[in-house]
Design an enzyme around this catalytic site. Structure first.
Site, PDB file in Angstrom:
ATOM      1  N   TRP A 163       0.829  -1.209   0.000  1.00 50.98           N
ATOM      2  CA  TRP A 163       0.000   0.000   0.000  1.00 50.98           C
ATOM      3  C   TRP A 163       0.866   1.262   0.000  1.00 50.98           C
ATOM      4  O   TRP A 163       0.376   2.360   0.226  1.00 50.98           O
ATOM      5  CB  TRP A 163      -0.931   0.003   1.221  1.00 50.98           C
ATOM      6  CG  TRP A 163      -0.232   0.162   2.547  1.00 50.98           C
ATOM      7  CD1 TRP A 163       0.948  -0.391   2.933  1.00 50.98           C
ATOM      8  CD2 TRP A 163      -0.681   0.930   3.674  1.00 50.98           C
ATOM      9  NE1 TRP A 163       1.261  -0.026   4.214  1.00 50.98           N
ATOM     10  CE2 TRP A 163       0.271   0.779   4.695  1.00 50.98           C
ATOM     11  CE3 TRP A 163      -1.803   1.716   3.921  1.00 50.98           C
ATOM     12  CZ2 TRP A 163       0.147   1.388   5.943  1.00 50.98           C
ATOM     13  CZ3 TRP A 163      -1.935   2.322   5.166  1.00 50.98           C
ATOM     14  CH2 TRP A 163      -0.983   2.163   6.156  1.00 50.98           C
ATOM     15  N   ASP A 164       2.168   1.083  -0.284  1.00 48.96           N
ATOM     16  CA  ASP A 164       3.102   2.188  -0.117  1.00 48.96           C
ATOM     17  C   ASP A 164       2.862   3.361  -1.072  1.00 48.96           C
ATOM     18  O   ASP A 164       3.379   4.458  -0.845  1.00 48.96           O
ATOM     19  CB  ASP A 164       4.539   1.676  -0.269  1.00 48.96           C
ATOM     20  CG  ASP A 164       4.884   0.632   0.785  1.00 48.96           C
ATOM     21  OD1 ASP A 164       4.284  -0.453   0.737  1.00 48.96           O
ATOM     22  OD2 ASP A 164       5.731   0.891   1.637  1.00 48.96           O
ATOM     23  N   GLU A 206       0.115  -4.468  12.211  1.00 46.92           N
ATOM     24  CA  GLU A 206       0.131  -5.902  11.918  1.00 46.92           C
ATOM     25  C   GLU A 206       0.305  -6.770  13.157  1.00 46.92           C
ATOM     26  O   GLU A 206       0.433  -7.991  13.048  1.00 46.92           O
ATOM     27  CB  GLU A 206       1.252  -6.202  10.914  1.00 46.92           C
ATOM     28  CG  GLU A 206       1.056  -5.482   9.592  1.00 46.92           C
ATOM     29  CD  GLU A 206       2.254  -5.641   8.666  1.00 46.92           C
ATOM     30  OE1 GLU A 206       3.369  -5.805   9.177  1.00 46.92           O
ATOM     31  OE2 GLU A 206       2.042  -5.606   7.454  1.00 46.92           O
ATOM     32  N   LYS A 258       2.685  -2.028  16.091  1.00 47.99           N
ATOM     33  CA  LYS A 258       3.843  -1.905  15.220  1.00 47.99           C
ATOM     34  C   LYS A 258       3.847  -0.514  14.601  1.00 47.99           C
ATOM     35  O   LYS A 258       4.866   0.164  14.516  1.00 47.99           O
ATOM     36  CB  LYS A 258       3.775  -2.975  14.136  1.00 47.99           C
ATOM     37  CG  LYS A 258       4.935  -2.968  13.157  1.00 47.99           C
ATOM     38  CD  LYS A 258       4.749  -4.065  12.107  1.00 47.99           C
ATOM     39  CE  LYS A 258       5.900  -4.095  11.127  1.00 47.99           C
ATOM     40  NZ  LYS A 258       5.684  -5.125  10.072  1.00 47.99           N
ATOM     41  N   GLN A 259       2.677  -0.095  14.144  1.00 50.83           N
ATOM     42  CA  GLN A 259       2.439   1.274  13.688  1.00 50.83           C
ATOM     43  C   GLN A 259       0.986   1.572  14.039  1.00 50.83           C
ATOM     44  O   GLN A 259       0.101   0.782  13.749  1.00 50.83           O
ATOM     45  CB  GLN A 259       2.688   1.416  12.195  1.00 50.83           C
ATOM     46  CG  GLN A 259       1.929   0.415  11.328  1.00 50.83           C
ATOM     47  CD  GLN A 259       2.361   0.443   9.886  1.00 50.83           C
ATOM     48  OE1 GLN A 259       3.502   0.726   9.575  1.00 50.83           O
ATOM     49  NE2 GLN A 259       1.436   0.155   8.993  1.00 50.83           N
TER      50      GLN A 259
END
Length: 811
Positions: A357-358, A496, A618-619
């Site tokens: 999805w970057d 994630e 994680k984010q």
């Protein structure tokens, strides 16, 4: 510090992997890591070459299961160029035989230069100076020029130039239990001219032919020399070995010009035919370098950022390094290649070269400068729309569901097993439940349209993608009478670390992820809005083609108002339903025990524990909402959903999730720096600096050697030009709310908006805008609207405001 030169003055085998990535040269068609020409894949070096969109699938037996993986193929190595002295071995750089070693990457011209002095076991000292380029203007060409000087010896020198197809995908240690033998040799042309090397290989499953042709000439005192050569020809390897006599102090220069074509290229007869013709027609190294430098100069004219301020030397260099690597993957040449943007660029094999999805972090930099590049990357998604439809049907839904990992044809490429290097165990990989990629695709389509006003793209391609993505989310959401809301269940958010609930026998995703649900509501509204953008004829046609009915559209509107979002502690958006019932995590104990705890998922699994039990990230995906939308937009979006949300609640949410985030994703610090930029500027700048050094200062357990983190690379650029200028689009108006960090005295750049070019200069207390062309441009500065006439710079005051600590800063 030179703001255009990345230099290394030593040779450290343990650092070679990272340096090879950072010295990668590419042009959007292919890229080659910065490994020395004399090296091969070993514990220190990995000379990989990757062609955009060139994938192949293999089956491997792992943990008593057969798994199929698709990889971005490591193409034949075109670099090999080495030498040996009479009675000696072929030169291979090691810490023992090098007296001096310097490597310079010239970002302005895209040239990698090496200077070294080596002493062999007989005490003979040889000096080597080499230059390398991957041509930005002629994307099938590359070249090496190597000058070899005998310092203290006289005698015979052999030079070997080769094309090597004996390569495999082995650049990521944790993948090495899986097969990497993607290439098979083909019979190459036997009647090649004496000055030409040729090699043709084919991928084993996708049957992509990769052809390389090379010519190597020797020069002494700028005059070409005809010298004896030995020819080595095998199906997977071709080499020429030259012999020359040198006296002490004399030099000889080898120039190797290479052409690379594949069967995926347009307007070709056959790859090998085209490669041979291209290398025969190419000029010499200096001619190619001049053309290549011109192509880069035109790109820098559009993309360069000028920074001034206290300790900005290294930051300015690293921002240019990030721009350089972004453009080597997503250059204007991508318009001629059907390929997406791999999360690790064309720099290595991490994530198998897959597209995630970057683009969400990458496209703004491109769209505001060369929108044709973004259009081409969005077309990668368009060509795979049918695969996304098939994926939705497979789980019983209509519309289009884009995969978490995409490769050649848009099917889901997420591996079903992954290796935890901490524990050595192969574990189920549930990240395919990250259904939110389609939301990012829809967001990118709308952002591209807002920046460019490209009605043709929206009518022909973008609207259909938006509508089919919205249809999926409308179908995927289920009505829950108990909550009186539509709910989205069994997904993973961008964080994630949570793929299920702690009491679940098997992880089956989590429910009502806030980022997913809010974004789904936004997409449903944009899909309804896009119908108003289309002409009446096109609107009728697309509704007929997709069988869209007024009743279905009314259902979309209803879901956009009634999707569930949970809150806890009054004002905190819950990351997902039940998040507040998870245990708090002992951050201090784990930091004391492990130091680097970015990959808490691996640490916990190795201990027999599970991140699903804890409030950690994680984010932090809730913060993605503050990254993508302004406070005003979010307040309105929650109001549309029937929830109260105040802009004043944002700092509490940022602080709450900031304390519970490990920054295990390279994107995390970009997002946190962005959302802190208004309220905690010192912390925002510190996080920006950390993000800027994600690859340059790769941590001991980092993975930069496996490929650059392209989303984070682009995210730092986006922080500089959109976040710190407060740049937003309000209809057909560019809006600025500058928030220049105290450490940055001046920021200058060139942007393109709706076909117009404008130069911006943001200084401590002033924003100056100059519009090129013949049309004026409407802008907003802190809510006040102005019209800027073409050709006449116009300046606007930027008053200083207090930050959270009480000190005064501009913006």
């Amino acid at each position: 510090m030179n703001g255009w030169i990345l230099a290394y003055d030593d040779f450290r085998p343990e650092a070679e992997g990272v340096r090879e990535v950072l010295c990668t040269l590419g042009n959007g068609f292919f890229a080659t890591r910065g490994a020395a020409e004399e090296t091969k894949a070993d514990n220190a070096h990995y000379p990989g070459t990757y062609l955009a969109g060139c994938y192949n699938r293999l089956r491997s037996e792992v943990a008593d299961r057969w798994v199929e993986n698709e990889d971005l193929v490591n193409a034949p190595n075109w670099l090999p160029l080495t030498f040996r002295l009479t009675g000696g071995r072929w030169f291979y750089p090691t810490a023992d035989n090098l007296l001096e070693y310097r490597r310079e990457l010239d970002l302005r011209e895209g040239v990698l230069t090496r200077y070294l002095r080596t002493r062999d076991s007989a005490g003979r000292i040889t000096r080597v100076e080499s230059r390398r380029l991957v041509h930005m203007g002629a994307p099938h060409l590359a070249a090496i020029q190597t000058r070899i000087t005998a310092e203290n010896w006289s005698g015979r020198l052999q030079i070997r130039s080769a094309l090597d197809g004996r390569v495999r995908n082995a650049g990521v240690e944790r993948y090495r239990a899986l097969r990497g033998d993607h290439l098979r040799p083909l019979q190459t042309a036997a009647a090649a001219p004496v000055s030409e090397l040729t090699l043709e290989m084919e991928t084993s499953q996708s049957h992509i032919r990769i052809a390389q042709a090379a010519r190597t000439y020797l020069f002494r005192d700028h005059q070409q020399e005809t010298v004896p050569r030995q020819r080595v020809r095998r199906p997977d390897y071709a080499a020429d070995i030259f012999e020359v006599e040198l006296a002490a102090g004399e030099s000889v220069t080898a120039e190797k010009i290479v052409a690379i074509y594949t069967s995926r290229d347009r307007a070709i007869a056959a790859p090998l035919v085209e490669a041979r013709a291209a290398v025969a027609a190419a000029t010499d190294f200096e001619g190619l370098r001049a053309e290549h430098a011109l192509a880069w100069s035109l790109l820098w004219r559009r993309f360069d950022l000028e920074l001034q301020g206290g300790p900005m030397g290294e930051s300015a260099l690293l921002l240019r390094l990030h721009l350089f690597h972004l453009l080597q993957v997503a250059s204007p040449n991508v318009q001629h290649v059907d390929a997406g943007v791999p999360a690790r660029g064309l720099h290595g094999e991490a994530y198998r070269g897959h597209v995630f999805w970057d683009e969400l972090f990458i496209l703004p930099t491109l769209t505001f400068r060369m929108p044709q590049i973004s259009r081409a990357l969005l077309m990668y998604r368009w060509y795979r729309l049918d695969a996304a439809r098939a994926a939705a049907r497979a789980i019983g839904c209509r519309g289009a569901m884009y995969p978490w990992q995409s490769g050649s044809n848009g099917r889901e490429e997420t591996q079903r097993l992954h290796l935890n290097p901490r524990s050595g165990r192969w574990l189920p990989d549930n990240s395919y439940r990250q259904r939110h990629v389609g939301l990012a695709v829809a967001y990118n389509v709308w952002q591209y349209y807002e920046i460019t006003g490209d009605h043709e793209f929206m009518a022909a391609y973008g609207a259909e993608m938006l509508l089919e993505i919205a249809r999926f989310w409308a179908d995927f959401a289920v009505w829950e009478p108990a909550s009186g809301r539509y709910e989205i269940r069994g997904v993973m958010g961008p964080d994630e670390y949570h793929d299920g609930y702690p009491d679940a026998v098997e992880p089956a995703g989590i429910d009502n992820n806030a980022y997913t649900n809010v974004m789904a509501a936004w997409v449903l509204r944009r899909a309804l809005a896009v119908l108003d953008v289309l002409s009446e004829e096109r609107r009728q046609a697309i509704c007929a083609w997709l069988k869209l009915t007024p009743a279905e559209l009314a259902g979309w509107d209803e879901r956009s108002r009634l999707l569930r979002v949970d809150f806890h502690a009054g004002r905190i958006i819950s990351q997902f339903q039940g998040y507040e019932r998870l245990a708090e995590f002992d951050w201090q104990r784990y930091r004391q025990r492990y130091g680097d705890i970015q990959r808490l998922d691996r640490l916990l699994e190795a201990e027999g524990d599970d991140p699903n039990r804890f409030r950690l990230s994680k984010q932090a995906d809730v913060l993605m909402l503050f990254y993508l939308f302004s406070a005003e937009q979010l307040v309105e979006m929650f109001r549309h959903l029937g929830y109260r949300f105040e802009a004043s609640w944002i700092p509490a949410n940022v602080n709450y999730y900031g304390q519970r985030t490990s920054h295990g994703s390279s994107l995390s610090r970009v997002v946190h720096a962005w959302v802190l930029s208004r309220t905690q500027r010192t912390q925002s700048w510190a996080l920006f600096q950390q993000a800027l050094r994600t690859d340059y200062g790769d941590a001991p357990h980092g993975t930069t050697r496996e490929g650059i983190h392209l989303g984070a690379v682009a995210g730092t650029i986006d922080l500089m030009f959109r976040c710190y200028t407060g740049l937003e689009i309000r209809g057909d108006v560019l809006s600025f709310k500058p928030r220049l960090p105290a450490e940055l005295g001046k920021l200058a750049m060139r942007l393109h908006f709706r076909g117009r070019s404008l130069d911006l200069v943001l200084e401590e207390e002033q924003l100056t805008v100059t519009v090129a062309g013949e049309e004026s441009l409407r802008i907003q500065v802190r809510g006040r609207e102005y019209e800027v006439m073409p050709g006449a710079p116009r300046s606007f005051p930027v008053p200083k405001r207090k930050n959270a600590s009480g000190t005064r800063q501009s913006g």
